[in-house]
Design a protein around this motif. Sequence first.
Motif, short mmCIF file in Angstrom:
data_model
loop_
_atom_site.label_atom_id
_atom_site.label_comp_id
_atom_site.label_asym_id
_atom_site.label_seq_id
_atom_site.Cartn_x
_atom_site.Cartn_y
_atom_site.Cartn_z
N GLY A 194 0.81 -1.21 0.00
CA GLY A 194 0.00 0.00 0.00
C GLY A 194 0.84 1.26 0.00
O GLY A 194 0.53 2.23 -0.70
N ALA A 195 1.91 1.24 0.79
CA ALA A 195 2.79 2.41 0.85
C ALA A 195 3.49 2.63 -0.48
O ALA A 195 3.65 3.77 -0.94
CB ALA A 195 3.81 2.23 1.96
N VAL A 196 3.92 1.54 -1.12
CA VAL A 196 4.59 1.66 -2.42
C VAL A 196 3.61 2.18 -3.47
O VAL A 196 3.97 3.01 -4.31
CB VAL A 196 5.18 0.30 -2.85
CG1 VAL A 196 5.70 0.36 -4.29
CG2 VAL A 196 6.30 -0.11 -1.91
N ALA B 178 8.61 -9.49 -4.91
CA ALA B 178 8.85 -8.99 -3.55
C ALA B 178 9.06 -10.22 -2.67
O ALA B 178 8.11 -10.87 -2.25
CB ALA B 178 7.68 -8.16 -3.06
N GLU B 179 10.32 -10.56 -2.45
CA GLU B 179 10.65 -11.80 -1.75
C GLU B 179 10.31 -11.73 -0.27
O GLU B 179 9.99 -12.75 0.35
CB GLU B 179 12.14 -12.11 -1.94
CG GLU B 179 12.58 -12.19 -3.41
CD GLU B 179 11.93 -13.34 -4.16
OE1 GLU B 179 11.41 -14.28 -3.50
OE2 GLU B 179 11.90 -13.31 -5.40
N TYR C 258 2.23 -10.50 4.22
CA TYR C 258 2.09 -9.49 3.18
C TYR C 258 3.45 -9.09 2.61
O TYR C 258 4.47 -9.11 3.31
CB TYR C 258 1.38 -8.25 3.72
CG TYR C 258 -0.06 -8.49 4.11
CD1 TYR C 258 -1.02 -8.70 3.13
CD2 TYR C 258 -0.44 -8.50 5.44
CE1 TYR C 258 -2.35 -8.93 3.48
CE2 TYR C 258 -1.77 -8.73 5.81
CZ TYR C 258 -2.71 -8.94 4.82
OH TYR C 258 -4.03 -9.18 5.15
N ARG C 259 3.42 -8.71 1.32
CA ARG C 259 4.66 -8.32 0.64
C ARG C 259 5.31 -7.12 1.34
O ARG C 259 4.64 -6.20 1.76
CB ARG C 259 4.39 -7.95 -0.82
CG ARG C 259 4.01 -9.10 -1.72
CD ARG C 259 3.76 -8.58 -3.13
NE ARG C 259 3.54 -9.64 -4.09
CZ ARG C 259 2.33 -10.18 -4.35
NH1 ARG C 259 1.27 -9.73 -3.71
NH2 ARG C 259 2.21 -11.15 -5.24
N GLN C 260 6.64 -7.15 1.36
CA GLN C 260 7.44 -6.04 1.85
C GLN C 260 8.49 -5.71 0.79
O GLN C 260 9.23 -6.59 0.36
CB GLN C 260 8.12 -6.39 3.18
CG GLN C 260 7.16 -6.60 4.34
CD GLN C 260 6.56 -5.29 4.82
OE1 GLN C 260 7.25 -4.43 5.36
NE2 GLN C 260 5.25 -5.13 4.63
#
Length: 250
Positions: free
Chosen positions: A4-6, A28-29, A36-38
């Motif tokens: 969301g931030a990205v 996004a590993e 959730y993806r980071q």
Amino acid sequence: MSVGAVAKLSGVTVRTLHHYGEIGLLPAENRNSAGYRQYTTAELDRLSQILYYRELGFPLEEIASLLDDASSNPIEHLNRQHALLSERLRRVQAMIAAVERERNTHMSGIELTAEEKFEIFGQSYDPAYEVEAKQRWSDTQAWAQSSARTATFSKADWQKVKADTDAGNARMVAVFNSGALPGSNEANEIAEEHRASINVFYDCGYDMQVNLAHMYLADERFTKTYEDLAPGLTQWLHDGIIANAKTRNV
């Protein structure tokens, strides 16, 4: 950073980021404790490269190939994108200039016909001169200024230009025939009138006027224009323009 931030930072939708991940374009590993993806700094850098190439119209498959090429590096990508964007900018600026010229023409609605040009300027008018002038000077600031200014000229404006030119030529011949030498007050006034007549079309400083004076001698067509008014006038005007420019410390 979270997806969301990205998305908020880059202006790309969360759905698009998920799609890029699914096709392997932007994996996004890392995952947080909730799964959730980071996104890492490196992945954000890759996203910026993706967005540059997308803006340039590259398909996703080709973008992936470019970014995954082990022989390339970020500097090469940036150099390529800079060159492509610069070329796009050049084309867009040229298109904007063309659209503005067309807009000015249509807004004014006063483009002269060939018949009107012959009517105003007489048999000395030659359409070939316009074509040649455009070929020689269309990339100059003077041409851009002249095009913008004359785009608003009405037929009456052109008639005034012709009348002012004829009156200025008559004064020039009278001063020339009086025996006034280049550099005299009378000749300097003629040089200033000449420069003012050019300023109607584009900004003409003394350096530009001196260049025009040289062209009057170098181009036999310009020479003939003044010689038809009075034999010897071209050289006199040339010398007068240069003498006047020198008095202005140019």
